[in-house]
Design an enzyme around this catalytic site. Structure first.
Site, mmCIF file in Angstrom:
data_model
loop_
_atom_site.group_PDB
_atom_site.id
_atom_site.type_symbol
_atom_site.label_atom_id
_atom_site.label_comp_id
_atom_site.label_asym_id
_atom_site.label_seq_id
_atom_site.Cartn_x
_atom_site.Cartn_y
_atom_site.Cartn_z
ATOM 1 N N LYS A 250 -1.142 -0.866 -4.297
ATOM 2 C CA LYS A 250 -2.326 -0.049 -3.987
ATOM 3 C C LYS A 250 -1.863 1.387 -3.824
ATOM 4 C CE LYS A 250 -4.799 0.312 0.278
ATOM 5 N NZ LYS A 250 -5.580 -0.383 1.323
ATOM 6 N N ASP B 236 -13.956 -1.049 2.822
ATOM 7 C CA ASP B 236 -13.047 -1.246 3.954
ATOM 8 C C ASP B 236 -13.767 -0.693 5.193
ATOM 9 O OD1 ASP B 236 -11.084 -0.950 5.917
ATOM 10 O OD2 ASP B 236 -9.575 -0.053 4.633
ATOM 11 N N GLU C 3 -11.213 1.256 -3.620
ATOM 12 C CA GLU C 3 -11.528 0.986 -2.207
ATOM 13 C C GLU C 3 -12.108 2.227 -1.517
ATOM 14 O OE1 GLU C 3 -8.115 -0.692 -0.272
ATOM 15 O OE2 GLU C 3 -8.959 -0.508 1.742
ATOM 16 N N ASP D 124 -7.174 3.416 -3.128
ATOM 17 C CA ASP D 124 -7.904 3.512 -1.855
ATOM 18 C C ASP D 124 -8.089 4.982 -1.493
ATOM 19 O OD1 ASP D 124 -9.006 3.191 0.643
ATOM 20 O OD2 ASP D 124 -7.292 2.128 1.527
ATOM 21 N N SER E 75 0.854 -1.177 0.000
ATOM 22 C CA SER E 75 0.000 0.000 0.000
ATOM 23 C C SER E 75 0.896 1.236 0.000
ATOM 24 C CB SER E 75 -0.889 -0.026 1.252
ATOM 25 O OG SER E 75 -1.631 1.161 1.351
ATOM 26 N N LYS F 295 -2.829 5.243 -2.641
ATOM 27 C CA LYS F 295 -3.765 6.086 -1.902
ATOM 28 C C LYS F 295 -4.121 7.278 -2.788
ATOM 29 C CE LYS F 295 -3.930 3.961 2.135
ATOM 30 N NZ LYS F 295 -5.182 3.434 2.716
ATOM 31 N N LYS G 188 -10.431 -6.736 7.573
ATOM 32 C CA LYS G 188 -9.421 -6.450 8.604
ATOM 33 C C LYS G 188 -9.979 -6.987 9.904
ATOM 34 C CE LYS G 188 -7.652 -2.154 6.563
ATOM 35 N NZ LYS G 188 -7.667 -0.674 6.646
ATOM 36 N N GLY H 134 -4.590 -4.158 5.858
ATOM 37 C CA GLY H 134 -3.578 -4.001 6.901
ATOM 38 C C GLY H 134 -3.742 -2.685 7.622
HETATM 39 O O1 OSB Z 1 -7.208 2.030 4.464
HETATM 40 O O2 OSB Z 1 -6.179 0.214 4.150
HETATM 41 C C1 OSB Z 1 -6.256 1.295 4.726
HETATM 42 C C2 OSB Z 1 -3.183 1.791 6.942
HETATM 43 C C3 OSB Z 1 -3.755 2.359 8.059
HETATM 44 C C4 OSB Z 1 -5.104 2.625 8.042
HETATM 45 C C5 OSB Z 1 -5.879 2.294 6.939
HETATM 46 C C6 OSB Z 1 -5.316 1.688 5.825
HETATM 47 C C7 OSB Z 1 -3.933 1.462 5.820
HETATM 48 C C8 OSB Z 1 -3.212 0.909 4.677
HETATM 49 C C9 OSB Z 1 -1.881 0.235 4.956
HETATM 50 O O3 OSB Z 1 -3.576 1.021 3.536
HETATM 51 C C10 OSB Z 1 -1.911 -1.227 4.764
HETATM 52 C C11 OSB Z 1 -0.712 -1.905 5.384
HETATM 53 O O4 OSB Z 1 -0.765 -2.270 6.584
HETATM 54 O O5 OSB Z 1 0.282 -2.072 4.689
HETATM 55 MG MG MG Z 2 -8.471 0.990 3.076
#
Ligand code: OSB
Ligand code: MG
Length: 370
Positions: free
Chosen positions: A161, A238, A213, A188, A135, A163, A262, A290
């Site tokens: 992924k 999510d 996402e 995401d 991510s 952001k 999650k 994650g």
């Molecule tokens: O939205 O998936 C998410 C990390 C913290 C809070 C929300 C998210 C995330 C990530 C990181 O996208 C995923 C990872 O642990 O590598």
């Molecule tokens: Mg997410």
């Protein structure tokens, strides 16, 4: 299993690189680690709530409060047969899924250690290694983003992924897609759009994304349904999926076509498996999200992702992607095929490095207070 004592550790773990999402930038990850004593054994759990309520309403502070005032008093000294039993004892507490999940994780660890079974075996997972991706947070410039993505690809990640947020969506995807035409790619938004502003995302339908996402608000299944109708690309939820009921309703409503599971957000591994089973029956693919976990939470994610409906790569990256020094002795590494091995030892299959734990601890409390 009778819990006699719990130590709470408020951890602050400096990240290898800052992580920026639509809700903000962090340089260190905070969470709560639980050390749970029962019948001469020690189990570990991780509560994934962050310091700041940007992703979800739960924070380290709210979880700490819930543990001290409500959750631990409801559990200590009571006979606990399994995770369902633990959840029944917490059923009088509304919400606070991440806090509940943290202590449930420690119970799974204890039950596994008592029976000699790994968490993967207890959950019914079959795969010994699971496909993973990375991510990638928002970067200051597109050049920087391309450099960061190239770095992860060089390390062997085969799914990325990105952001996104309003104003930094199409340009971001366009830049990465142009440079990597065949890369499995997804985005995401962490609920940064409204149904109206999400119109800006419609061109993303032409970038061959695996999924989009959580574009809209957490409590907005209905508008996700309306938005999904305008996309060929699957929407994935999510933040909206806070338990099995939300998962069922989202699928009935056709608010999404993929679910990010999650364990923390849905109230624990038991609920995570229930959502998995529901999606498997309905032929809806899931993947493991994650929360920048420590090795403790990462071990739980790997075991969960070994279940058969985890058909898309998880946001479960190697230890070095997150931390220079983790609190487990086990270091998770990426295999050449963009997978990570699922731990095999009883319970979570990890051992905590006490020295690293002390170093990361900013606050500690023992319950019952001595
Ligand atoms: O939205 O998936 C998410 C990390 C913290 C809070 C929300 C998210 C995330 C990530 C990181 O996208 C995923 C990872 O642990 O590598
Ligand atoms: Mg997410």
């Amino acid at each position: 299993m009778r819990i006699s004592q719990v130590t709470l550790y408020h951890l602050r773990m400096p990240l290898q690189a800052h992580f920026e999402t639509s809700f903000g930038r962090i340089y260190a990850r905070e969470c709560i680690l639980l050390e749970v004593h029962a019948e001469g054994m020690t189990g570990w759990g991780e509560c994934v709530a962050d310091r700041h309520p940007g992703y979800a309403y739960e924070t380290v502070g709210t979880a700490w409060h819930l543990y001290q005032e409500f959750i631990l008093p409801a559990l200590i000294g009571k006979p606990l047969v399994d995770a369902a039993d633990l959840q029944a004892r917490l059923a009088h507490i509304k919400g606070h899924q991440m806090a509940k999940a943290g202590v449930e994780m420690a119970l799974w660890d204890l039950l596994g250690k008592a029976s000699g079974q790994s968490l993967r075996e207890m959950l019914g997972g079959e795969r010994r290694r699971v496909p993973v991706g990375v991510s990638v947070g928002l970067q200051d410039t597109l050049d920087e983003l391309l450099r960061v993505v190239d770095g992860y690809l060089a390390r062997g990640y085969r799914r990325v992924k990105l952001k996104i947020k309003p104003g930094r969506d199409l340009s971001v995807v366009q830049a990465v897609r142009q440079r990597h035409p065949d890369l499995p790619l997804q985005v995401d938004a962490n609920s940064a759009y409204t149904l109206e502003s999400a119109a800006a995302l419609l061109p993303l339908d032409d970038f061959d994304l695996l999924l989009i996402e959580q574009p809209l608000a957490e409590d907005d299944l209905w508008d996700h349904r309306r938005l999904q109708q305008r996309f060929h690309t699957p929407l994935c939820l999510d933040e909206s999926i806070t338990g099995p009921r939300q998962a069922r309703q989202a699928l009935e409503m056709e608010a999404c076509r993929v679910i990010n599971i999650k364990q923390g957000r849905v109230g624990g591994l038991l609920n995570a498996r229930r959502i998995h089973d529901l999606c498997l029956r309905q032929d809806v693919p899931v993947w493991c999200g994650g929360m920048l976990e420590t090795g403790v939470g990462r071990a739980a994610n790997l075991a969960l992702a070994s279940l058969p409906d985890f058909k898309l790569p998880g946001d479960i990256s190697a230890t070095e992607r997150y931390y220079a020094r983790d609190i487990t002795r086990e270091v998770f590494t990426l295999n050449a095929d963009s997978t990570i091995d699922v731990p095999d030892a009883p319970g979570l299959g990890v051992t905590v490095d006490r020295e690293a734990l002390e170093q990361a601890t900013v606050r500690k409390a023992v319950f019952p207070p001595r």
